[in-house]
Design a protein around this motif. Structure first.
Motif, PDB file in Angstrom:
ATOM      1  N   UNK A  88       0.801  -1.141  -0.010  1.00 46.26           N
ATOM      2  CA  UNK A  88       0.030   0.009  -0.003  1.00 46.26           C
ATOM      3  C   UNK A  88       0.958   1.119   0.107  1.00 46.26           C
ATOM      4  N   UNK A  89       0.272   2.291  -0.654  1.00 45.20           N
ATOM      5  CA  UNK A  89       1.039   3.507  -0.774  1.00 45.20           C
ATOM      6  C   UNK A  89       0.126   4.667   0.274  1.00 45.20           C
ATOM      7  N   UNK A  90       0.667   5.306   1.075  1.00 43.86           N
ATOM      8  CA  UNK A  90       0.103   6.503   1.759  1.00 43.86           C
ATOM      9  C   UNK A  90       0.363   7.819   1.349  1.00 43.86           C
ATOM     10  N   UNK A  91      -0.097   8.739   1.800  1.00 46.74           N
ATOM     11  CA  UNK A  91      -0.100  10.272   1.334  1.00 46.74           C
ATOM     12  C   UNK A  91       1.461  10.842   1.320  1.00 46.74           C
ATOM     13  N   UNK A  92       2.146   9.933   2.266  1.00 48.77           N
ATOM     14  CA  UNK A  92       3.631  10.344   2.271  1.00 48.77           C
ATOM     15  C   UNK A  92       4.488   9.660   1.106  1.00 48.77           C
ATOM     16  N   UNK A  93       3.852   8.902   0.518  1.00 43.96           N
ATOM     17  CA  UNK A  93       4.572   8.269  -0.341  1.00 43.96           C
ATOM     18  C   UNK A  93       5.221   7.040   0.032  1.00 43.96           C
ATOM     19  N   UNK A  94       4.944   6.608   1.265  1.00 43.97           N
ATOM     20  CA  UNK A  94       5.558   5.451   1.971  1.00 43.97           C
ATOM     21  C   UNK A  94       5.264   4.196   1.362  1.00 43.97           C
ATOM     22  N   UNK A  95       5.791   3.192   0.855  1.00 46.12           N
ATOM     23  CA  UNK A  95       5.621   1.833   0.443  1.00 46.12           C
ATOM     24  C   UNK A  95       5.340   1.050   1.580  1.00 46.12           C
ATOM     25  N   UNK A  96       4.205   0.738   1.974  1.00 43.62           N
ATOM     26  CA  UNK A  96       4.149  -0.248   3.394  1.00 43.62           C
ATOM     27  C   UNK A  96       3.798  -1.814   2.742  1.00 43.62           C
ATOM     28  N   UNK A  97       4.629  -2.598   3.209  1.00 41.24           N
ATOM     29  CA  UNK A  97       4.132  -4.213   3.043  1.00 41.24           C
ATOM     30  C   UNK A  97       3.465  -4.595   4.234  1.00 41.24           C
TER      31      UNK A  97
ATOM     32  N   UNK B 291       5.384  -3.226   7.547  1.00 43.41           N
ATOM     33  CA  UNK B 291       6.746  -2.887   7.464  1.00 43.41           C
ATOM     34  C   UNK B 291       6.438  -1.824   6.405  1.00 43.41           C
ATOM     35  N   UNK B 292       7.337  -0.650   6.529  1.00 45.35           N
ATOM     36  CA  UNK B 292       7.574   0.480   5.715  1.00 45.35           C
ATOM     37  C   UNK B 292       8.933   0.086   5.041  1.00 45.35           C
ATOM     38  N   UNK B 293       8.778  -0.248   3.607  1.00 44.49           N
ATOM     39  CA  UNK B 293       9.901  -0.677   3.166  1.00 44.49           C
ATOM     40  C   UNK B 293      10.628   0.528   2.298  1.00 44.49           C
ATOM     41  N   UNK B 294       9.835   1.529   1.963  1.00 41.90           N
ATOM     42  CA  UNK B 294      10.125   2.579   1.263  1.00 41.90           C
ATOM     43  C   UNK B 294       9.925   3.966   1.924  1.00 41.90           C
ATOM     44  N   UNK B 295      10.878   4.830   2.209  1.00 43.00           N
ATOM     45  CA  UNK B 295      10.345   6.137   2.820  1.00 43.00           C
ATOM     46  C   UNK B 295      10.190   6.969   1.791  1.00 43.00           C
ATOM     47  N   UNK B 296       9.134   7.593   1.673  1.00 45.27           N
ATOM     48  CA  UNK B 296       8.612   8.815   0.729  1.00 45.27           C
ATOM     49  C   UNK B 296       8.914  10.110   1.517  1.00 45.27           C
ATOM     50  N   UNK B 297       8.517  10.950   0.800  1.00 45.43           N
ATOM     51  CA  UNK B 297       8.765  12.563   1.267  1.00 45.43           C
ATOM     52  C   UNK B 297       7.335  12.863   1.455  1.00 45.43           C
ATOM     53  N   UNK B 298       7.507  13.517   2.935  1.00 39.89           N
ATOM     54  CA  UNK B 298       6.007  13.906   3.052  1.00 39.89           C
ATOM     55  C   UNK B 298       5.482  15.209   2.517  1.00 39.89           C
TER      56      UNK B 298
END
Length: 391
Positions: free
Chosen positions: A229-238, A255-262
């Protein structure tokens, strides 16, 4: 007066073979013909030819054609590419709510349950899904690894979202079906915030985590058998789903596998939409931004603001835990085009360079996230058809 000799009536020799027709074609041969038809329109005509061919179409399930087929709310279908643009209509397919893979999603009026139906076989693809009003809260602990503070995922002025309990007026925001079609995940909530709800087809209720916070989930998809799933921070969540001891499936780990930019303060001036899609073994993120430009005088007494619409495509780099921007969508297996929307996103292999590396946005309710409905617009080549059935 000379009379013409009468023509002798043709008689069939007892040794000559009886005349055959197309309906006498063996079912296995007819199934091979069906698999070679390039479009949905041809396959509909195949099944309407005769009862024998219709039986063959039911027994031999043909793979989806490469060419996408767009479905409209009235049950009409149209091939997207010009070489397959013949329209046809299935009245039984009208009135759908959205799409999920190869299926159209319908909602029953009597109990609010959801049905996933194959429009071409006129049969439900799986057992009904419960109404989102039937939520079973599970207080099992959920392991959250490297997840952002959930307080930043919701405004504090939303009192109903300050608790872990489900909202009373929950609605279905998104559906995703596992590759084995044995588990269904939904985003239920209201407005921009939601929770992950899980169930098996035919279950009496959805399972939601009582200790799981509300998130601004933008999109989700199964990729290599796992839910992302992808949230509004562009974090990729497993998301890890578990079902032990015969218990209904539920979310057990995040698990947050990719940290996006808030998003910063400038995000208040634009609308950002996100879509995730599996494309040829790669997980892609499509980011679309719409914002108003400066006021332009169109008439001496009138000023209007034009819309600036732009998008970008990124690939999930799991080894380095980052999003990498890509310029081409295809890979070694061929070029691709993306059809993305709130309900269903698909990657389609295309022949030639005309449709390669293009993104088509489906107006299927994503405007509900936008600040004002007047900001709706589409990019070049986008389609107004809400559902990419078989794309």
């Amino acid at each position: 007066m000379v009379q013409r000799p009468r023509k002798r009536a043709r008689t069939t020799s007892p040794c000559s073979p009886p005349a055959s027709s197309w309906r006498d074609l063996p079912l296995d041969v007819a199934g091979e013909v069906l698999r070679r038809l390039p479009s949905y329109a041809d396959r509909i005509c195949f099944g309407a030819t005769c009862r024998s061919w219709r039986t063959s179409a039911r027994q031999h399930r043909a793979p989806p054609p490469m060419s996408p087929c767009l479905c409209f709310a009235d049950g009409s279908f149209r091939g997207f590419f010009p070489e397959d643009a013949r329209p046809f209509r299935l009245p039984a397919a009208a009135g759908w709510l959205g799409s999920c893979g190869e299926w159209l999603v319908y909602r029953r009026h009597d109990d609010g349950a959801y049905l996933l139906v194959d429009p071409f076989s006129k049969a439900a693809a799986m057992a009904p899904l419960p109404s989102v009003s039937r939520l079973h809260v599970r207080h099992d602990p959920i392991v959250a690894v490297d997840e952002r503070d959930l307080r930043w995922c919701r405004p504090t002025w939303l009192p109903r979202e300050s608790t872990g309990e489900p909202q009373a007026a929950a609605s279905l925001l998104k559906l995703a079906v596992s590759p084995a079609a044995d588990v269904v995940v939904a985003v239920v909530g209201e407005g921009r915030h939601g929770k992950l709800a899980v169930c098996r087809p035919g279950a009496p209720a959805w399972s939601v985590g009582g200790g799981d916070g509300w998130r601004r989930i933008k999109d989700m998809a199964f990729y290599k058998g796992k839910l992302y799933a992808v949230d509004h921070n562009e974090d990729l969540i497993a998301v890890t789903l578990a079902a032990d001891g015969g218990e209904p499936p539920a979310v057990s780990r995040i698990d947050r596998v990719i940290s996006g930019k808030p998003p910063g303060a400038a995000a208040l001036l634009r609308v950002t939409l996100h879509y995730v899609v599996d494309s040829g073994g790669e997980l892609l993120l499509v980011r679309r931004e719409v914002q108003r430009s400066s006021m332009v005088r169109t008439q001496p007494w009138q000023h209007t603001a034009e819309l600036q619409d732009r998008f970008a495509v990124f690939r999930a780099d799991f080894r380095r835990s980052r999003w990498r921007r890509v310029k081409t969508i295809g890979d070694e297996s061929g070029a691709r085009a993306l059809f993305v929307g709130r309900w269903c996103s698909r990657a389609v292999r295309v022949a030639g360079d005309r449709w390669a590396d293009q993104v088509f946005f489906l107006e299927d309710g994503t405007g509900d996230e936008w600040h004002t409905r007047e900001q709706r617009c589409s990019l070049r080549g986008s389609s107004a058809a809400p559902s990419p059935s078989g794309a």
